[in-house]
Design an enzyme around this catalytic site. Structure first.
Site, mmCIF file in Angstrom:
data_model
loop_
_atom_site.group_PDB
_atom_site.id
_atom_site.type_symbol
_atom_site.label_atom_id
_atom_site.label_comp_id
_atom_site.label_asym_id
_atom_site.label_seq_id
_atom_site.Cartn_x
_atom_site.Cartn_y
_atom_site.Cartn_z
ATOM 1 N N HIS A 13 0.835 -1.199 0.000
ATOM 2 C CA HIS A 13 0.000 0.000 0.000
ATOM 3 C C HIS A 13 0.870 1.248 0.000
ATOM 4 O O HIS A 13 1.873 1.313 0.700
ATOM 5 C CB HIS A 13 -0.903 0.044 1.242
ATOM 6 C CG HIS A 13 -1.700 -1.205 1.459
ATOM 7 N ND1 HIS A 13 -1.160 -2.346 2.020
ATOM 8 C CD2 HIS A 13 -2.998 -1.496 1.182
ATOM 9 C CE1 HIS A 13 -2.097 -3.289 2.080
ATOM 10 N NE2 HIS A 13 -3.214 -2.792 1.582
ATOM 11 N N LYS A 17 -1.962 -8.242 -3.958
ATOM 12 C CA LYS A 17 -2.773 -7.034 -3.775
ATOM 13 C C LYS A 17 -1.882 -5.790 -3.789
ATOM 14 O O LYS A 17 -0.924 -5.700 -3.027
ATOM 15 C CB LYS A 17 -3.552 -7.088 -2.464
ATOM 16 C CG LYS A 17 -4.345 -5.826 -2.163
ATOM 17 C CD LYS A 17 -4.885 -5.852 -0.752
ATOM 18 C CE LYS A 17 -5.528 -4.510 -0.391
ATOM 19 N NZ LYS A 17 -5.877 -4.444 1.045
ATOM 20 N N GLN A 63 -13.008 4.893 -0.692
ATOM 21 C CA GLN A 63 -13.688 3.589 -0.657
ATOM 22 C C GLN A 63 -15.195 3.805 -0.657
ATOM 23 O O GLN A 63 -15.733 4.472 0.227
ATOM 24 C CB GLN A 63 -13.266 2.837 0.599
ATOM 25 C CG GLN A 63 -13.662 1.382 0.652
ATOM 26 C CD GLN A 63 -13.103 0.724 1.919
ATOM 27 O OE1 GLN A 63 -13.727 0.740 2.966
ATOM 28 N NE2 GLN A 63 -11.894 0.183 1.811
ATOM 29 N N SER A 93 -25.697 13.257 -11.477
ATOM 30 C CA SER A 93 -25.685 12.563 -12.766
ATOM 31 C C SER A 93 -25.424 11.059 -12.675
ATOM 32 O O SER A 93 -26.042 10.290 -13.413
ATOM 33 C CB SER A 93 -24.668 13.225 -13.705
ATOM 34 O OG SER A 93 -25.077 14.526 -14.046
ATOM 35 N N LYS A 123 -16.391 22.627 -20.512
ATOM 36 C CA LYS A 123 -17.247 22.619 -21.709
ATOM 37 C C LYS A 123 -16.519 23.142 -22.946
ATOM 38 O O LYS A 123 -16.700 22.614 -24.045
ATOM 39 C CB LYS A 123 -18.526 23.414 -21.441
ATOM 40 C CG LYS A 123 -19.446 22.741 -20.418
ATOM 41 C CD LYS A 123 -20.752 23.487 -20.259
ATOM 42 C CE LYS A 123 -21.666 22.757 -19.289
ATOM 43 N NZ LYS A 123 -22.987 23.420 -19.144
ATOM 44 N N ASP A 155 -27.745 21.278 -23.481
ATOM 45 C CA ASP A 155 -28.286 22.332 -22.613
ATOM 46 C C ASP A 155 -29.220 23.254 -23.385
ATOM 47 O O ASP A 155 -30.328 23.565 -22.935
ATOM 48 C CB ASP A 155 -27.150 23.172 -22.013
ATOM 49 C CG ASP A 155 -26.389 22.438 -20.927
ATOM 50 O OD1 ASP A 155 -26.961 21.512 -20.317
ATOM 51 O OD2 ASP A 155 -25.219 22.788 -20.676
ATOM 52 N N ALA A 166 -24.457 29.451 -19.237
ATOM 53 C CA ALA A 166 -25.845 29.055 -19.482
ATOM 54 C C ALA A 166 -26.584 30.142 -20.250
ATOM 55 O O ALA A 166 -27.430 29.856 -21.108
ATOM 56 C CB ALA A 166 -26.542 28.766 -18.156
ATOM 57 N N ASN A 190 -27.680 41.978 -17.245
ATOM 58 C CA ASN A 190 -26.556 41.544 -16.410
ATOM 59 C C ASN A 190 -26.019 42.719 -15.609
ATOM 60 O O ASN A 190 -26.063 43.875 -16.050
ATOM 61 C CB ASN A 190 -25.438 40.945 -17.278
ATOM 62 C CG ASN A 190 -24.415 40.188 -16.453
ATOM 63 O OD1 ASN A 190 -24.769 39.230 -15.783
ATOM 64 N ND2 ASN A 190 -23.169 40.613 -16.492
ATOM 65 N N GLN A 235 -31.929 17.735 -20.648
ATOM 66 C CA GLN A 235 -30.571 17.619 -21.204
ATOM 67 C C GLN A 235 -29.999 16.234 -20.938
ATOM 68 O O GLN A 235 -29.303 15.664 -21.774
ATOM 69 C CB GLN A 235 -29.660 18.723 -20.661
ATOM 70 C CG GLN A 235 -29.395 18.710 -19.172
ATOM 71 C CD GLN A 235 -28.275 17.776 -18.760
ATOM 72 O OE1 GLN A 235 -27.389 17.465 -19.546
ATOM 73 N NE2 GLN A 235 -28.333 17.303 -17.527
ATOM 74 N N GLN A 264 -28.858 13.189 -23.668
ATOM 75 C CA GLN A 264 -27.578 12.476 -23.604
ATOM 76 C C GLN A 264 -27.798 10.970 -23.587
ATOM 77 O O GLN A 264 -27.131 10.211 -24.305
ATOM 78 C CB GLN A 264 -26.811 12.902 -22.353
ATOM 79 C CG GLN A 264 -26.296 14.322 -22.388
ATOM 80 C CD GLN A 264 -25.606 14.719 -21.098
ATOM 81 O OE1 GLN A 264 -25.926 14.220 -20.021
ATOM 82 N NE2 GLN A 264 -24.653 15.631 -21.201
#
Length: 528
Positions: A137, A163, A226, A260, A314, A355, A387, A406, A501, A505
């Site tokens: 380990h 292992k 884990q 997701s 993106k 989107d 967006a 804005n 969206q 997908q």
């Protein structure tokens, strides 16, 4: 060979250990790993350890991990090694199925019996004597001599299982773990620790590892990253994984709390599609994105077929697919961002943006019109970020009249100029009426749930027939949506955009009709 599912139990006393083991067995574990770090002779007798083993509902691995290899045992090393050697030799009244001993310690332990001739990994050992797991380990990084360690383990006469575990430096380390398993001479465990190492744990079954570990709960995890038994069995579809399982994921930074994986894995369950969807954390720089995604795509045994891509990657996805000669959806290119990667059957790549389509279709559904009916519709977009860019590009593409609001006027003007829209300061919201309002700002998002992007005194913009779309999906009902509903507006919650969206997908990747009911149940649980 069947990949076993082992649950580690840090032993404090016999009753609590037996209770935890019973819970693990009921939840579907195959093995118990007894961690004797705090339950080791001389304070505890070998008879007590044997009594602990005897009353377990499942076969077990016994280990006592020292501090010098990431455990909690800081007592006499001779006592620890004698305990494990005694159990490995079968000198106690009952032997565990397996004993886990560190490679560094094994070099100094004598008189261990040779491993049984069979490589079958599912035998329990029972009273006939335990099989030895040799382990190594590294909680800091990936050792440079993994192959040497694996060869030494394989050549050790007493070793039945090899292992190796180390902290993943990136998602690419998982591929090294898979290769170690594929090149095995003896049954092998190769696991990466930390958030980036989760794929090695979930996909151990895909690559026929000897076992993987899952904790009973987050508090009893014995290594960073884990997963829990519940997560592995239900969220990540453990019982349905096969060597052919297609791998998908959500790429971002951060992605640890993304809904997701639950969303798409529920879709795979509902349709019977052989896939699994994982979180894929990648640092923000393009170099990291390119190196990681390219390595996963090129590693054929993984069968990596696509990903959702979120902040901050993106634009990186768009650049990557263009560099690889793949196809980029034209409107995604115009927006300058893509959120969906797909690897086609012929190996070619596709980048798209679901989107904007979700924004359009959710709005059209609320207005009971087709996309063609958007021509001439007046749309106000609050915000000028990613967006907002998708919204402005989408609605202007369908000839709607769009105005960008804005706080930073320069950003609004730059966005408006790019797509032939208008720009107005945010404090002028109340001066103009629109048929559709779309909030793309984070104002009102959890935990600041009492905020609204509409300036005080501007509520007159709301009224019957006006559509108000808030792209925020947590909370499900924002202050903006509640105020709009009170004024008899038609409201569209952000979860509708997330839902649409994601459905797009799913359809692109699987060819299946998206199971909307299954997806809605996931969102109901994630965002009540």
């Amino acid at each position: 060979m069947v990949t076993l599912l082992a649950v580690p139990i840090p032993v404090q006393n016999l009753p609590s250990a037996h209770a935890a083991a019973a819970r693990a067995a009921e939840a579907g574990a195959d093995l118990i790993e007894l961690r004797l770090d705090r339950f080791c002779p001389p304070e505890t007798s070998i008879d007590e350890v044997c009594r602990l083993i005897r009353d377990l509902p499942l076969p077990c691995i016994v280990t006592c991990r020292p501090v010098w290899e990431g455990g909690e045992y800081d007592g006499d090393e001779a006592d620890r090694r004698e305990l494990l050697a005694t159990l490995a030799r079968g000198d106690g009244s009952i032997a565990p199925a397996y004993v886990d001993l560190e490679l560094d310690a094994y070099r100094d332990v004598d008189n261990l019996p040779p491993a049984p001739g069979s490589e079958a990994g599912g035998d329990s050992g029972g009273d006939s004597g335990g099989g030895l797991i040799l382990s190594s380990h590294d909680f800091a990084t990936m050792p440079s001599d993994l192959d040497r360690r694996l060869i030494e383990m394989a050549e050790a006469p007493a070793c039945r299982v090899a292992k190796l575990a180390w902290r993943a430096r990136s998602l690419r380390d998982n591929l090294e773990a898979f290769e170690l398993i594929r090149r095995r001479v003896k049954p092998t465990v190769a696991l990466c620790m930390g958030e980036a190492g989760l794929p090695s744990r979930v996909l151990a079954k895909k690559f026929n590892a000897f076992l993987t570990f899952a904790s009973l709960d987050e508090k009893t995890a014995t290594a960073p990253g884990q997963p829990t038994l519940q997560q592995l069995k239900h969220l990540y579809r453990w019982d349905r994984l096969t060597p052919d399982t297609a791998v998908y994921g959500v790429i971002g930074d951060p992605v640890g709390h993304s809904v997701s994986p639950a969303f798409h894995n529920a879709g795979f369950d509902a349709t019977g599609f052989d896939g699994v969807y994982l979180p894929m954390p990648i640092p923000p720089e393009y170099e990291h994105f390119k190196a990681t995604v390219l390595s996963w795509l090129d590693y054929e045994p993984l069968n990596f077929r696509g990903a959702s891509v979120t902040i901050p990657h993106k634009a990186n996805l768009l650049r990557f697919v263009q560099e690889q000669g793949g196809e980029v959806e034209p409107l995604a290119a115009a927006i300058g961002a893509a959120n969906t990667l797909a690897k086609r059957d012929d190996g070619s790549l596709y980048a798209g943006n679901t989107d904007y389509a979700a924004l359009l279709d959710a709005t059209c559904a609320a207005m009971d019109i087709s996309r063609d009916g958007l021509a001439g519709v007046s749309v106000g977009v609050l915000g000028a970020g990613g967006a907002a860019r998708a919204a402005v590009a989408a609605f202007t593409h369908h000839d709607a009249g769009v105005t960008v609001y804005n706080r930073t006027a320069a950003k609004a003007e730059a966005l408006a100029d790019a797509f032939g829209a208008e720009a107005v300061p945010l404090d002028a919201v109340g001066q103009t009426e629109h048929r559709v309002w779309i909030n793309t700002t984070p104002i009102g998002m959890w935990p600041n749930v009492d905020a609204t992007p509409i300036p005080p005194g501007s509520q007159d913009i709301f009224g019957p027939g006006v559509v108000v779309f808030d792209t925020i999906y947590n909370p499900a009902q924002t202050v903006l949506l509640r105020d709009a509903a009170a004024a008899s507006c038609v409201t569209v919650p952000g979860r509708e955009m997330f839902l649409r969206q994601g459905m797009a997908q799913f359809a692109l990747w699987t060819g299946h009709a998206p199971p909307r009911d299954a997806f809605e149940r996931v969102l109901d649980e994630a965002v009540p």
